[in-house]
Design an enzyme around this catalytic site. Sequence first.
Site, PDB file in Angstrom:
ATOM      1  N   LYS A  65      12.048 -44.144   3.964  1.00 52.88           N
ATOM      2  CA  LYS A  65      12.276 -45.361   4.567  1.00 52.88           C
ATOM      3  C   LYS A  65      13.082 -45.826   3.756  1.00 52.88           C
ATOM      4  CE  LYS A  65       6.912 -44.923   5.699  1.00 52.88           C
ATOM      5  NZ  LYS A  65       5.519 -45.655   4.851  1.00 52.88           N
ATOM      6  N   ASN A  86       9.506 -49.456   7.616  1.00 57.46           N
ATOM      7  CA  ASN A  86       9.123 -48.083   8.792  1.00 57.46           C
ATOM      8  C   ASN A  86       9.309 -48.216  10.212  1.00 57.46           C
ATOM      9  OD1 ASN A  86       7.292 -50.535   9.538  1.00 57.46           O
ATOM     10  ND2 ASN A  86       5.442 -48.682   8.780  1.00 57.46           N
ATOM     11  N   ASP A 101       3.308 -51.361   6.627  1.00 53.79           N
ATOM     12  CA  ASP A 101       3.050 -50.685   5.949  1.00 53.79           C
ATOM     13  C   ASP A 101       1.790 -51.659   5.131  1.00 53.79           C
ATOM     14  OD1 ASP A 101       2.740 -47.921   6.559  1.00 53.79           O
ATOM     15  OD2 ASP A 101       5.003 -48.171   5.423  1.00 53.79           O
ATOM     16  N   ALA A 130       5.840 -45.558  -1.717  1.00 51.73           N
ATOM     17  CA  ALA A 130       3.898 -46.339  -1.265  1.00 51.73           C
ATOM     18  C   ALA A 130       3.737 -47.645  -1.994  1.00 51.73           C
ATOM     19  CB  ALA A 130       3.289 -44.954  -1.326  1.00 51.73           C
ATOM     20  N   MET A 218      -4.766 -44.023  -0.083  1.00 58.84           N
ATOM     21  CA  MET A 218      -3.404 -44.713   0.970  1.00 58.84           C
ATOM     22  C   MET A 218      -3.358 -43.121   1.439  1.00 58.84           C
ATOM     23  SD  MET A 218      -0.956 -47.395  -0.533  1.00 58.84           S
ATOM     24  CE  MET A 218       0.174 -46.990   0.496  1.00 58.84           C
ATOM     25  N   GLY A 241      -6.855 -43.317   3.827  1.00 59.58           N
ATOM     26  CA  GLY A 241      -6.323 -44.471   4.468  1.00 59.58           C
ATOM     27  C   GLY A 241      -5.737 -44.286   6.080  1.00 59.58           C
TER      28      GLY A 241
HETATM   29  P1  ATR Z   1       5.803 -41.803  -2.461  1.00 59.53           P
HETATM   30  O1  ATR Z   1       6.131 -42.490  -1.299  1.00 59.53           O
HETATM   31  O2  ATR Z   1       4.831 -41.581  -2.232  1.00 59.53           O
HETATM   32  O3  ATR Z   1       5.164 -43.073  -2.912  1.00 59.53           O
HETATM   33  P2  ATR Z   1       7.432 -40.856  -4.734  1.00 59.53           P
HETATM   34  O4  ATR Z   1       8.105 -42.329  -4.492  1.00 59.53           O
HETATM   35  O5  ATR Z   1       7.797 -39.807  -4.917  1.00 59.53           O
HETATM   36  O6  ATR Z   1       6.393 -41.650  -3.193  1.00 59.53           O
HETATM   37  O7  ATR Z   1       6.341 -41.507  -5.485  1.00 59.53           O
HETATM   38  C1  ATR Z   1       4.681 -41.419  -6.127  1.00 59.53           C
HETATM   39  C2  ATR Z   1       4.305 -41.450  -6.928  1.00 59.53           C
HETATM   40  O8  ATR Z   1       2.911 -40.569  -7.440  1.00 59.53           O
HETATM   41  C3  ATR Z   1       4.668 -42.147  -8.545  1.00 59.53           C
HETATM   42  O9  ATR Z   1       3.736 -42.920  -8.667  1.00 59.53           O
HETATM   43  C4  ATR Z   1       4.626 -40.534  -9.170  1.00 59.53           C
HETATM   44  O10 ATR Z   1       4.560 -41.076 -10.325  1.00 59.53           O
HETATM   45  P3  ATR Z   1       5.934 -41.352 -11.510  1.00 59.53           P
HETATM   46  O11 ATR Z   1       6.693 -42.216 -10.882  1.00 59.53           O
HETATM   47  O12 ATR Z   1       5.434 -41.586 -12.449  1.00 59.53           O
HETATM   48  O13 ATR Z   1       6.258 -39.955 -10.715  1.00 59.53           O
HETATM   49  C5  ATR Z   1       2.957 -40.457  -8.491  1.00 59.53           C
HETATM   50  N1  ATR Z   1       2.632 -39.512  -9.447  1.00 59.53           N
HETATM   51  C6  ATR Z   1       2.836 -38.247  -8.381  1.00 59.53           C
HETATM   52  N2  ATR Z   1       2.250 -37.181  -8.996  1.00 59.53           N
HETATM   53  C7  ATR Z   1       1.276 -37.601  -9.743  1.00 59.53           C
HETATM   54  C8  ATR Z   1       0.448 -37.360 -10.885  1.00 59.53           C
HETATM   55  N3  ATR Z   1       0.383 -36.202 -11.386  1.00 59.53           N
HETATM   56  N4  ATR Z   1      -0.354 -38.050 -12.096  1.00 59.53           N
HETATM   57  C9  ATR Z   1       0.349 -39.544 -11.631  1.00 59.53           C
HETATM   58  N5  ATR Z   1       0.940 -40.135 -11.083  1.00 59.53           N
HETATM   59  C10 ATR Z   1       1.920 -39.659 -10.476  1.00 59.53           C
END
Ligand code: ATR
Length: 279
Positions: A65, A86, A101, A130, A218, A241
Amino acid sequence: MDLYAVIGNPVEHSQSPFIHARFAEQTGQAMRYERRLSPPDAFAETVRAFAASGAAGCNVTVPFKTQAPQLAARRTPRAVLAGSVNTLRFDGDGWWGDNTDGIGLVRDLTGNARATLSGSRVLLIGAGGAAAGVLGPLLEQRPATFVVANRTAAKASALVRTHAAHAHAHGVSLGVAPLDDCGVGFDIVINATSSSLQGGKIPVASTVLADHALALDMMYGPAAHAFLRWAGEHGARGRDGLGMLVEQAAEAFHFWRSVRPDTAPVLLALRDRQAGVKT
Ligand code: ATR
């Protein structure tokens, strides 16, 4: 017969072909909607080959995206604000990129779930792609207070910075907070993290939930189960979601076809279909 597809990697699990086939039947649109798997390093080539085959547009999903804006000659304001696309429409005089979205989430919250965003307190958990995709349209609904909480504070701050003018224009108090101290008593809590995919625990305390809050993940299917259980255990109304998925698809359908499908029967059909899937 116009051709569309969802392009991603992986893409096999996508429900979009099912949703768009129902929309096309319902509205009598002569179109076909397929899946296309793109190699990780050849997204642009995959989209260009699809367009060259005579296709009219495509949806873009994980992980492409944020690459899709580069293919669009023109983008809608909400796609610019989101920093991702998207939905592409292959117009002859220059491709259009949109991001449906955020408006999909807003329509699910206010239409399907009958929640009131205007004047409410909203917590968005996560600051990745997201979360960025939905923040602008949520702010346009004029909640009173909006907090973005994220594990990595710098990402939440950056997201809030890019949306500060938009929040101000809509009279919203927009701030950031750490996950372990993000405030209490929110009317609407939205989980935009991917924490459940790694088996992580719910990233915030249950005190973030106001009485009868709406708590939306979501994700859908098994990835949303823990969050929905947590919401129910603490007196909140849990929502997955799937509604957002159908609503963002309806908005893409409208962007391509200028026809607005009725989403309610399609969401019901999708829930039946999911219920029938053994996981
Ligand atoms: P997406 O496109 O699904 O948003 P992403 O851009 O990789 O994927 O973002 C994932 C989100 O989930 C981020 O906000 C991430 O937090 P960080 O910015 O600190 O990495 C969050 N996330 C992933 N695993 C997590 C966990 N175990 N606890 C809390 N937040 C988590």
